[in-house]
Design an enzyme around this catalytic site. Structure first.
Site, PDB file in Angstrom:
ATOM      1  N   ASP A   1       0.825  -1.215   0.000  1.00  0.00           N
ATOM      2  CA  ASP A   1       0.000   0.000   0.000  1.00  0.00           C
ATOM      3  C   ASP A   1       0.859   1.264   0.000  1.00  0.00           C
ATOM      4  OD1 ASP A   1      -2.355   1.403  -0.006  1.00  0.00           O
ATOM      5  OD2 ASP A   1      -2.699   1.240   2.158  1.00  0.00           O
TER       6      ASP A   1
ATOM      7  N   HIS B   1       2.184   3.458  -9.001  1.00  0.00           N
ATOM      8  CA  HIS B   1       2.003   2.029  -9.293  1.00  0.00           C
ATOM      9  C   HIS B   1       3.189   1.501 -10.104  1.00  0.00           C
ATOM     10  CE1 HIS B   1      -1.867   2.320  -7.550  1.00  0.00           C
ATOM     11  NE2 HIS B   1      -2.452   2.960  -8.543  1.00  0.00           N
TER      12      HIS B   1
ATOM     13  N   LEU C   1      10.297 -20.867  -4.416  1.00  0.00           N
ATOM     14  CA  LEU C   1       9.240 -20.011  -3.859  1.00  0.00           C
ATOM     15  C   LEU C   1       7.951 -20.080  -4.693  1.00  0.00           C
ATOM     16  CD1 LEU C   1       8.477 -17.478  -1.967  1.00  0.00           C
ATOM     17  CD2 LEU C   1       9.252 -16.095  -3.891  1.00  0.00           C
TER      18      LEU C   1
HETATM   19  C1  IPE Z   1      -5.505  -2.660  -0.062  1.00  0.00           C
HETATM   20  O1  IPE Z   1      -5.137  -1.348  -0.273  1.00  0.00           O
HETATM   21  C2  IPE Z   1      -5.546  -3.400  -1.374  1.00  0.00           C
HETATM   22  C3  IPE Z   1      -4.260  -3.632  -2.006  1.00  0.00           C
HETATM   23  C4  IPE Z   1      -3.105  -3.325  -1.529  1.00  0.00           C
HETATM   24  C5  IPE Z   1      -4.323  -4.296  -3.277  1.00  0.00           C
HETATM   25  P1  IPE Z   1      -6.219  -0.191  -0.442  1.00  0.00           P
HETATM   26  O2  IPE Z   1      -5.468   1.075  -0.613  1.00  0.00           O
HETATM   27  O3  IPE Z   1      -7.194  -0.546  -1.480  1.00  0.00           O
HETATM   28  O4  IPE Z   1      -6.958  -0.226   0.982  1.00  0.00           O
HETATM   29  P2  IPE Z   1      -7.843   0.868   1.708  1.00  0.00           P
HETATM   30  O5  IPE Z   1      -8.903   1.278   0.746  1.00  0.00           O
HETATM   31  O6  IPE Z   1      -6.954   2.007   2.066  1.00  0.00           O
HETATM   32  O7  IPE Z   1      -8.362   0.179   2.916  1.00  0.00           O
HETATM   33  C1  IPE Z   2      -1.581   0.261  -3.356  1.00  0.00           C
HETATM   34  O1  IPE Z   2      -1.382   1.622  -3.370  1.00  0.00           O
HETATM   35  C2  IPE Z   2      -1.868  -0.316  -4.722  1.00  0.00           C
HETATM   36  C3  IPE Z   2      -3.249  -0.787  -4.920  1.00  0.00           C
HETATM   37  C4  IPE Z   2      -4.176  -0.784  -4.002  1.00  0.00           C
HETATM   38  C5  IPE Z   2      -3.581  -1.302  -6.225  1.00  0.00           C
HETATM   39  P1  IPE Z   2      -2.579   2.651  -3.385  1.00  0.00           P
HETATM   40  O2  IPE Z   2      -2.980   2.901  -4.785  1.00  0.00           O
HETATM   41  O3  IPE Z   2      -3.678   2.186  -2.497  1.00  0.00           O
HETATM   42  O4  IPE Z   2      -1.905   3.952  -2.786  1.00  0.00           O
HETATM   43  P2  IPE Z   2      -2.480   4.931  -1.685  1.00  0.00           P
HETATM   44  O5  IPE Z   2      -2.931   4.091  -0.527  1.00  0.00           O
HETATM   45  O6  IPE Z   2      -3.624   5.656  -2.305  1.00  0.00           O
HETATM   46  O7  IPE Z   2      -1.353   5.820  -1.336  1.00  0.00           O
HETATM   47 MG    MG Z   3      -4.056   2.403  -0.554  1.00  0.00          MG
END
Ligand code: IPE
Ligand code: IPE
Ligand code: MG
Length: 245
Positions: free
Chosen positions: A21, A38, A132
């Site tokens: 995240d 990303h 792995l």
């Molecule tokens: C969780 O992250 C999902 C992934 C890392 C794929 P999100 O960014 O979607 O989670 P929330 O919305 O902050 O809980």
């Molecule tokens: C995690 O990073 C990737 C996915 C959930 C696909 P985020 O896109 O949730 O990044 P933040 O949390 O908004 O910073």
């Molecule tokens: Mg996120």
């Protein structure tokens, strides 16, 4: 002594799960669009996979796209899907070179045809590897998985394949997407959020949780080793007392 050298081989988890995240916030901090974050997360994936393989961890599950992530702007979803196609394609050779087997959990049918094709090809192509197992959670959520298991169980009860009173924790486990995979002993979440966001709800019943402020695109091998070291210093009691262990 380096972090890696401090790790004790027989105290390592067999399965590590990661909620990757913070890509969006990382990009924003750099004055860029979320997709830039990303793209830069791919390097962190590579480092984490390498670190896990180096430590001979058996399973690494990465939460790459949740059921709820479909609600994001179409442009971001499309960019994530393209990134997936390219990354799976480009990393295939490295996976094979490192004896890594690819696997996926989630509602894969919901993914665009091109992603499915690339994914299934890579899974097939790496199926003979014995190192792995890299599990990608795609269009995945814990509640989706549990409901899916319940529906399949109901079907098998109806078909007479199993008796209703046979259902126990171990049988239920067989109906999950992670059926043959042991529960993760360690769950890592980056970016300073303290929540599970619908990840592996059944499987993390007794997992050790590790949270770090590091945003996913900045996550490196050292960060992974740090989490492993932290894990080794935990006392896992499973409901018992310290004295019983
Ligand atoms: C969780 O992250 C999902 C992934 C890392 C794929 P999100 O960014 O979607 O989670 P929330 O919305 O902050 O809980
Ligand atoms: C995690 O990073 C990737 C996915 C959930 C696909 P985020 O896109 O949730 O990044 P933040 O949390 O908004 O910073
Ligand atoms: Mg996120």
């Amino acid at each position: 002594m380096s972090l890696k050298q401090q790790l004790i081989k027989d105290k390592l988890p067999k399965h590590v799960a990661v909620i990757m995240d913070g890509n969006g916030r990382w990009a924003k901090k750099k004055g860029n669009i979320r997709i830039f974050g990303h793209k830069n997360g791919v390097k962190a994936v590579r480092e984490t996979v390498e670190a896990a393989a180096e430590m001979q961890i058996e399973y690494l599950t990465l939460y790459a796209f949740s059921t709820e992530n479909w609600k994001r702007p179409k442009m971001e979803v499309n960019a994530l899907m393209s990134l997936l196609i390219n990354s799976i394609h480009n990393e295939l050779e490295t996976l094979n070179k490192n004896n890594i087997r690819l696997f996926a959990i989630g509602n894969i049918n919901q993914l665009p045809a091109k992603v499915q094709k690339e994914l299934y090809q890579a899974i097939e192509n790496t199926s003979g590897n014995t190192g792995l197992t890299l599990v990608l959670a795609l269009s995945y959520s814990g509640r989706w998985e549990i409901l899916n298991a319940v529906n399949q169980l109901l079907n098998d009860v109806k078909n007479g394949k199993i008796e209703g009173d046979e259902i126990d924790s171990s049988l239920f486990n067989d109906y999950l997407a992670t059926a043959k995979i042991p529960d993760p002993e360690l769950l890592i979440r980056t970016s300073g959020e303290f929540r599970i966001s619908n990840f592996l709800l059944w499987q993390i019943a007794y997992s050790e949780l590790y949270f770090t402020e590091t945003l996913w695109p900045d996550f490196r091998k050292e960060d992974f080793f740090k989490a492993l070291l932290d894990f080794q210093n935990r006392e896992r009691r499973f409901g018992m007392t310290s004295e019983q262990l």
